[in-house]
Design an enzyme around this catalytic site. Structure first.
Site, PDB file in Angstrom:
ATOM      1  N   LYS A  79       0.870  -1.296   0.032  1.00 45.58           N
ATOM      2  CA  LYS A  79       0.100   0.075  -0.036  1.00 45.58           C
ATOM      3  C   LYS A  79       0.778   1.497  -0.025  1.00 45.58           C
ATOM      4  CE  LYS A  79      -4.073   1.939   3.113  1.00 45.58           C
ATOM      5  NZ  LYS A  79      -4.843   1.685   3.928  1.00 45.58           N
ATOM      6  N   SER A 154      -8.948   1.072   3.060  1.00 43.52           N
ATOM      7  CA  SER A 154      -8.663   1.763   1.879  1.00 43.52           C
ATOM      8  C   SER A 154      -7.826   1.454   1.503  1.00 43.52           C
ATOM      9  CB  SER A 154      -8.486   3.049   3.646  1.00 43.52           C
ATOM     10  OG  SER A 154      -6.992   2.839   4.254  1.00 43.52           O
ATOM     11  N   SER A 178      -9.143  -1.203   7.129  1.00 47.69           N
ATOM     12  CA  SER A 178      -8.856  -0.540   5.750  1.00 47.69           C
ATOM     13  C   SER A 178      -8.354  -1.823   5.523  1.00 47.69           C
ATOM     14  CB  SER A 178      -8.222   0.637   5.781  1.00 47.69           C
ATOM     15  OG  SER A 178      -8.402   1.710   5.452  1.00 47.69           O
TER      16      SER A 178
HETATM   17  N1  GLN Z   1     -12.672   3.628   6.535  1.00 48.17           N
HETATM   18  C1  GLN Z   1     -12.551   4.182   7.566  1.00 48.17           C
HETATM   19  C2  GLN Z   1     -11.973   5.702   7.689  1.00 48.17           C
HETATM   20  O1  GLN Z   1     -12.151   6.127   6.659  1.00 48.17           O
HETATM   21  C3  GLN Z   1     -10.955   2.982   8.295  1.00 48.17           C
HETATM   22  C4  GLN Z   1     -10.221   3.950   6.970  1.00 48.17           C
HETATM   23  C5  GLN Z   1      -8.720   2.638   7.447  1.00 48.17           C
HETATM   24  O2  GLN Z   1      -8.884   1.906   8.730  1.00 48.17           O
HETATM   25  N2  GLN Z   1      -7.809   3.685   7.696  1.00 48.17           N
HETATM   26  O3  GLN Z   1     -11.527   6.386   8.587  1.00 48.17           O
END
Ligand code: GLN
Length: 488
Positions: A79, A154, A178
């Site tokens: 990532k 994400s 994420s």
């Molecule tokens: N979707 C969640 C957020 O927008 C989690 C994101 C993540 O785990 N980095 O914060």
């Protein structure tokens, strides 16, 4: 058999036995990427030359008789919020366009030491804030199961690349879901280890009390293998835990007989799609058939988790992201003086969701509101963690859906942040409690993958993996076939 159809473990085995070379493996994946990447758009950056020279090096060392371990020569991706020495690391943000870190993240270094071959850096929601990849500052990634749907987020590119067979495995990061939520949407296995289990040195910080590096793999055995390569204490990360790291791959067998599973009712109620609920219930029944005992239970503070998370995570983000000023990192905007340098760089460099979170977080931390919002959220977080720890006095594992729905269409939730936030309603509580959890495929609903989340006691990834492995091996319907959309 086509090389890209092998799991990381299978490919690693063929490499060890000399049935295939690392250069052949890399070439097979580059060929596959050439066919599907234009449609999936999982990568922000590819490094075919770097990958080829790493493969040559692995083949040479093996030819010289060196024992390289089970992942040497296996192609993978990271990532793009994990630092890679001399390779761009952008966090999918315009503010970091062109930034090349002078050092590797610890997980990057560990995977290099294991001989894995880095094919490129994958797309994400900007600074890992989002659940669909639509917050990427560059372009959205598409779900290999249905190119008109989101892959989740994400860690969107990492999950999509694994599902589309563009890499054998990938790493992501999980702050509130994420790794697990995109794994569920793309039909792959995603593990968020216990907070502290994996070093965050070189993971670009989003919310430091929650961030954890996780794995995206084709199956549970690969998950154990990759986890074993990245876990363990790191002197460069003071929050990394000293806990001994068990031999995860060796502990997969053993089954679920004698294990007691809690099924928290708050996770199967309103808002959960019928298709998701049915598949999750069926997976729980399959675990019972395999010898586990399952019982409904309650985690009463669940309903407060999302609001708690959306105070704590933005508060920490507002502080962590203060360092992007156009002077030390990234590209400075046009300016007349120092103030306009800061202002213009941040206004032009950050996308709307990141700006929203910085403002929310700054507000929650400001004098007069700190006690009412931030401090209160910390207290509720403790109650949420206590719910889990109490449940673990009785149950070995907790089982829930990973996300209340299957992958949704691109564009469906971009205008409504709350709808977007709800995609993580099942994963966020686990993050607040710092617990390990895996998402693994639990069949299809309407032709799209459903994810089952298995949550464990702190530092008990081994039991989580053992149950996941038992289900994967014992209930064939849970396994997702290759997605048709990108050409199986
Ligand atoms: N979707 C969640 C957020 O927008 C989690 C994101 C993540 O785990 N980095 O914060």
């Amino acid at each position: 058999m086509e090389l890209t159809r092998l799991t990381a473990r299978e490919l690693g085995g063929q490499l060890i036995r000399g049935e295939v070379s690392a250069q052949e493996a890399v070439q097979a994946y580059l060929d596959r990427i050439a066919v599907v990447e234009a449609r999936v758009q999982a990568f922000l950056q590819r490094d075919p030359e770097g990958a080829s020279s790493q493969a040559v090096a692995v083949d040479e060392r093996r030819a010289a008789g060196e024992d390289m371990g089970p992942l040497a020569g296996v192609p993978m991706a990271l990532k793009d919020n994990l630092c890679t020495r001399h390779l761009p690391t952008t966090c999918a943000s315009r503010i970091l366009e062109g930034f090349r870190p002078p050092y590797d993240a610890t997980v990057t270094a560990r995977l290099r030491a294991a001989g894995t071959v880095l094919l490129g850096k994958t797309n994400l929601d900007e600074f890992a804030m989002g659940s669909s990849s639509e917050n990427s500052g560059f372009f959205p990634t598409r779900n290999p199961w249905d190119l008109e749907r989101v892959p989740g987020g994400s860690s969107a590119g990492s999950a999509a690349a694994v599902a589309a067979r563009e890499v054998a495995f990938a790493l992501g990061s999980d702050t509130g879901g994420s790794v697990r939520q995109p794994a569920a949407f793309c039909g792959v296995v995603g593990m968020k280890p216990t907070y502290g289990r994996v070093s965050r040195y070189g993971l670009v910080a989003f919310a430091s009390s929650l961030d954890q590096v996780g794995t995206l793999t084709r199956d549970v055995a690969d998950c154990a293998l990759v986890l074993a390569a990245i876990c363990g204490v790191d002197p460069l990360d003071a929050t990394s835990a000293r806990e001994a790291v068990p031999d995860f791959p060796a502990l997969l067998e053993g089954g679920v007989r004698g294990l007691t599973l809690g099924v928290p009712r708050e996770y199967l109620g309103q808002g959960v799609e019928p298709g998701v609920r049915e598949n999750v219930r069926r997976a729980i029944a399959a675990l019972e058939d395999l010898g586990a005992r399952a019982e409904e239970c309650s985690l009463p503070h669940t309903e407060y988790a999302l609001s708690t998370y959306y105070l704590i995570a933005p508060a920490e983000a507002s502080s962590n992201l203060a360092r992007y000023d156009g002077i030390r990192y990234g590209r400075p905007a046009a300016h007349d003086d120092l103030l306009s340098l800061y202002g213009n760089t941040r206004r032009e460099g950050f996308g709307p969701e990141v700006r929203r979170r910085i403002m929310l977080g700054t507000y929650a931390l400001s004098a007069g509101y700190y006690d009412a919002y931030y401090l209160k959220a910390l207290r509720v977080r403790t109650l949420i963690r206590q719910d889990f720890l109490r449940a673990f006095e009785r149950y070995d594992l907790l089982v829930t859906p990973t996300s209340p729905t299957v992958a949704f269409p691109l564009g469906e939730r971009t205008r409504d942040p709350l709808q977007m936030y709800l995609a993580d309603v099942c994963t966020v509580p686990v993050s607040l409690a710092g617990l390990p959890a895996v998402s693994l495929p639990a069949g299809l609903s309407g032709g799209l993958p459903v994810g089952l989340q298995i949550i464990g006691r702190p530092f008990d990834e081994a039991t989580v993996l053992r149950a996941a492995y038992a289900l994967e091996q014992g209930a064939f319907w849970t396994r997702t076939p290759p997605p048709e959309e990108v050409g199986a």
